[in-house]
Design an enzyme around this catalytic site. Structure first.
Site, PDB file in Angstrom:
ATOM      1  N   SER A 181       0.802  -1.226   0.000  1.00 61.83           N
ATOM      2  CA  SER A 181       0.000   0.000   0.000  1.00 61.83           C
ATOM      3  C   SER A 181       0.830   1.269   0.000  1.00 61.83           C
ATOM      4  O   SER A 181       0.290   2.339  -0.217  1.00 61.83           O
ATOM      5  CB  SER A 181      -0.933   0.010   1.210  1.00 61.83           C
ATOM      6  N   LYS A 201       0.663   4.575   6.832  1.00 66.49           N
ATOM      7  CA  LYS A 201       0.111   5.306   5.694  1.00 66.49           C
ATOM      8  C   LYS A 201       0.616   6.742   5.764  1.00 66.49           C
ATOM      9  O   LYS A 201       1.307   7.127   6.688  1.00 66.49           O
ATOM     10  CB  LYS A 201      -1.437   5.319   5.748  1.00 66.49           C
TER      11      LYS A 201
END
Lengths: 169, 210
Positions: free
Chosen positions: A49, A93
């Site tokens: 990701s 993230k």
């Protein structure tokens, strides 16, 4: 009776030494805990990701906690966050927007061009992976409370050929 | 020379005690004071007239549960507020992920999502909890504004919950203020309609200077 005294006299210095060494080890473990929880800790991150910033197979990054405690974490920072869907998991993230800002994002980037705009509520942040095609982030589970942020990743330690600071995007 | 040694040794001792205390407080147990009355009568059962923190209840909080994150319905938990990470709240868990909850503002029922839980204070009348952590909660904003006023503008301020049936005076004044165009000041004497309502609220016939 005198045999008992002899026994105790023989072992007393060793027991004392044992206690003092255990205390030293306990102090060291406390120092390790405080450093890992409140100052800086290495974290292994893996998954697709955050490509191309972080590798698929795994990177070790240094995560510092002081920025989060003083509220200095902002947009553009790569952060390690306790997952709002499973508190035993941590995800890594990038912060895209903080409270009060409005975010426009593609709902399904691989399938359509439909976009959605959301205002980030008070006390929350919006996190997204750099690889939006393969990332489960705020677009799926919504804005994340600031208190779930564990720390900011600032330096990559492994693999050695990528040693260095994680640059701002 | 002796005092330098002594100071250095004391500093080392304090540092060690601080480290051990911090570790124990993070991993095993800590003591937390409970402020406010949202968990009455479980904590702080009497409303004290003094606002000092010496009269607050203190609770022992265990951190062993944070290894597995396995809570049950009915546990009293301490957590950071989702809207302000510097504030800590203490409430009781009333629903776990996957349970159905009826929302107070509409007739819908919602399911508690994965990784979340529903908390409520024992004193349901005065409690900011999951019912108010929704995305557009006006009550929480109003209460936060009042706290802000209390801190910055008033010398002292007491916040009480009075049901509408005994508070028609304030309600009528608020409605009047919303409709009026200019600023109005009354000094010394109430208008007749207001003193009538105030009399009704008090439940006694009190002579107002009118």
């Amino acid at each position: 009776m005198s045999r008992l005294f002899q026994f105790v006299r023989q072992w007393k210095p060793i027991i004392k030494e044992g206690f003092s060494q255990s205390f030293l080890i306990a102090k060291f473990l406390c120092l390790l805990h405080v450093t890992n929880t409140h100052v800086c800790t290495p974290v292994l991150v893996y998954g697709p990701s955050m490509l191309p910033t972080l590798n698929l197979t795994g990177d070790v990054v240094l995560v510092e906690h002081l920025s989060q405690k003083f509220g200095k974490v902002g947009p553009g920072d790569v952060v390690v966050v306790r997952s709002p869907e499973n508190p035993r998991k941590t995800v890594t993230k990038r912060i895209v927007a903080v409270e009060g800002e409005s975010v426009t994002f593609l709902v399904e980037p691989a399938l359509s061009d439909r976009s959605h705009t959301v205002v980030v509520p008070r006390g929350h942040v919006w996190i997204q992976g750099d690889n939006i095609y393969s990332s489960r982030d705020s677009r799926q589970f919504g804005p994340v409370p600031y208190g779930l942020i564990l720390g900011k990743a600032f330096w990559r330690v492994w693999p050695p050929d990528a040693f260095g600071s994680l640059s701002q995007e | 020379m002796g005092t330098r040694n002594f100071l250095w040794n004391s500093a080392k001792k304090f540092f060690t005690i601080g480290l051990i205390g911090l570790t124990v407080s993070d991993r095993y147990f800590s003591i937390v004071p409970v402020r406010g009355y949202s968990m009455s009568p479980t904590f702080n059962p009497q409303i004290s007239s003094s606002t000092g923190s010496l009269t607050d209840d203190r609770v022992l909080v265990e951190k062993f549960c944070l290894e597995k994150y396995k809570f049950s319905c009915g546990d009293v938990v301490v957590f950071c507020s989702p809207s302000n990470h510097r504030e800590m709240h203490i409430k009781r868990i009333t629903a776990l992920p996957g349970d159905w909850i009826s929302t107070p503002h509409s007739y819908d029922a919602i399911v508690v999502p994965k990784g979340h839980c529903w908390v409520e204070g024992d004193n349901s009348v005065f409690s900011l909890d999951s019912r108010s952590f929704g995305p557009d909660c006006k009550v929480q904003t109003i209460l936060e504004d009042i706290e802000d006023l209390k801190k910055n503008y008033f010398e002292s301020c007491l916040f009480l919950f009075v049901p509408r049936t005994a508070n028609s005076c304030s309600h009528a004044m608020a409605q009047f203020a919303v409709k009026s165009v200019r600023m109005i000041e009354w000094e010394g004497a109430f208008p007749f309609w207001l003193s009538e309502l105030a009399r009704k609220d008090m439940g006694v016939v009190t002579p107002f200077c009118n």
